[in-house]
Design an enzyme around this catalytic site. Structure first.
Site, PDB file in Angstrom:
ATOM      1  N   LYS A  39      42.140 -35.072 -13.084  1.00 15.21           N
ATOM      2  CA  LYS A  39      43.339 -34.785 -12.337  1.00 15.21           C
ATOM      3  C   LYS A  39      43.913 -33.409 -12.259  1.00 15.21           C
ATOM      4  O   LYS A  39      44.203 -33.199 -13.432  1.00 15.21           O
ATOM      5  CB  LYS A  39      44.330 -36.018 -12.389  1.00 15.21           C
ATOM      6  CG  LYS A  39      44.188 -37.171 -11.815  1.00 15.21           C
ATOM      7  CD  LYS A  39      45.082 -38.222 -12.152  1.00 15.21           C
ATOM      8  CE  LYS A  39      45.029 -39.443 -11.649  1.00 15.21           C
ATOM      9  NZ  LYS A  39      46.308 -40.266 -11.529  1.00 15.21           N
ATOM     10  N   ILE A  40      44.035 -32.779 -11.379  1.00 12.97           N
ATOM     11  CA  ILE A  40      44.873 -31.460 -10.827  1.00 12.97           C
ATOM     12  C   ILE A  40      46.033 -31.744 -10.151  1.00 12.97           C
ATOM     13  O   ILE A  40      45.729 -32.093  -8.934  1.00 12.97           O
ATOM     14  CB  ILE A  40      43.917 -30.430 -10.884  1.00 12.97           C
ATOM     15  CG1 ILE A  40      42.825 -30.523 -11.736  1.00 12.97           C
ATOM     16  CG2 ILE A  40      44.876 -29.127 -10.635  1.00 12.97           C
ATOM     17  CD1 ILE A  40      41.833 -29.133 -11.374  1.00 12.97           C
TER      18      ILE A  40
END
Length: 378
Positions: free
Chosen positions: A140-141
């Site tokens: 996840k970014i």
């Protein structure tokens, strides 16, 4: 009796669990959700890990071992989190294989401290990807200004990415552009794009929490009863309207010649993922945000309580494209009321990063206290 969670599959929506808890993984509770409810993914974030690691005693043994080895606070957290993510990935691997890489993913989030640091984000993404070493991992970014170029570069390197903390449609367009341009770069270089997976996580209920309060403030500032009624009518409507319009943008962006050229080389769509779908306002139906956002090529990440409620009394229908004209009108009325879309969506993203940072601080403090109690190093 039919299970509404299983009925979602028939309409093209995947259910992922918005929770990672080691006791559930070891007890078989997670596996039963996969087998009985059709669960086909899971997501973790700093808040989830903070809650699990500070309330679940099944982490204590590994934590004590890591402390005894002299690991520092961040090393302890990462070892605990990676162990969990590997366990989830392995339990979801049959789903990944059965769906040919369409589902069966687990997500781990980069440190929220890096939300304004593109290079630092990429370094951590690569480290997580290679250390966890599972094809059904997504990293996840946050879709912040510094996160967008990191999303693009990571995808170009063949890393599966969950682009998270999206609140505005313009930010969503930036995420899709990062995805498409990364695939085009790989394709131009003759690299495989068939097995790259990505989702765009659009946060839902938090929109109503903030906007409802802003509308209440507006109602308190006017004495005109008709105007108060007009403002009140918008409460509980904006989050769903926003997500439905984002879905219209998804259809547009993934139906044109640009994506079709990539699709011919094996590319998959980047599915919209509805995050934060638990109902925060007790005055609203407890599965409101699930029932109103059902449609093909979407993912819904549900908290455990939301899964229970939807299993018990969820109603399934193809709802994602309902009332599109009304959705546009609601956002226009909000703007007319002086509640500006760009401002409140940016505020929500900023607050989201801060919330995750606060959870990290609390988690690190808990680990640090345990480490110090046993004489471990900083």
């Amino acid at each position: 009796m039919t299970n509404p969670l299983l009925e979602l599959k028939a309409l093209g929506q995947s259910v992922w669990l918005d929770d990672i808890d080691r006791s559930h993984l070891l007890s078989g509770q997670f596996a039963s959700l996969v087998d009985e409810d059709g669960l086909c993914g899971a997501t973790g974030n700093p808040t989830i890990f903070e809650h699990s690691m500070t309330h679940d005693t099944t982490y204590d043994e590994q934590m004590q071992q890591l402390i005894a080895e002299g690991k520092n606070t961040q090393e302890i957290y990462e070892a605990l989190a990676m162990t969990d993510v590997r366990l989830v990935a392995d339990q979801l691997r049959p789903v990944y294989e059965l769906t040919d890489g369409q589902d069966g993913f687990v997500s781990i989030e980069v440190s929220p401290y890096l939300a304004a640091d593109t290079a630092g984000t990429l370094t951590e993404v690569r480290r997580f990807w290679h250390a966890i070493a599972r094809p059904n991992l997504m990293v996840k970014i946050p879709s912040t200004p510094a996160g967008i170029p990191a999303i693009r570069q990571a995808l170009a390197e063949g890393i599966n990415i969950n682009s998270t903390l999206i609140f505005s449609i313009e930010n969503y367009r930036q995420v899709v552009e990062a995805y498409l341009s990364a695939l085009e770069e790989r394709s131009t270089q003759g690299q495989d794009i068939r097995h790259i997976a990505s989702v765009a996580s659009f946060f839902v209920s938090r929109v109503d929490v903030l906007v409802d309060q802003l509308l209440t403030d507006q109602m308190n500032a006017v004495s005109d009863l008709v105007r108060q009624q007009q403002l009140r009518a918008l409460q509980g409507k904006i989050a769903i309207a926003n997500a439905r319009l984002a879905y219209q943008e998804f259809k547009r962006l993934f139906s044109g010649p640009r994506f079709q050229a990539l699709k011919q080389r094996g590319a998959r769509v980047q599915r919209p993922l509805w995050a934060s779908t638990s109902t925060k306002n007790p005055a609203y139906h407890d599965v409101l945000y699930v029932e109103e956002l059902i449609g093909p090529n979407t993912v819904d990440t549900m908290a455990p309580t939301t899964i229970e409620h939807f299993r018990e009394h969820g109603r399934v229908r193809f709802s994602i494209e309902d009332q599109i004209t009304e959705a546009k009108a609601a956002l226009a009325a909000l703007e007319e009321a002086g509640i500006h879309y760009d401002q409140f969506t940016q505020q929500l993203q900023d607050e989201g990063v801060q919330r995750f940072s606060d959870s990290f601080n609390q988690l690190f403090q808990c680990i640090d206290n345990k480490r110090k109690a046993l004489g471990g190093r900083q």
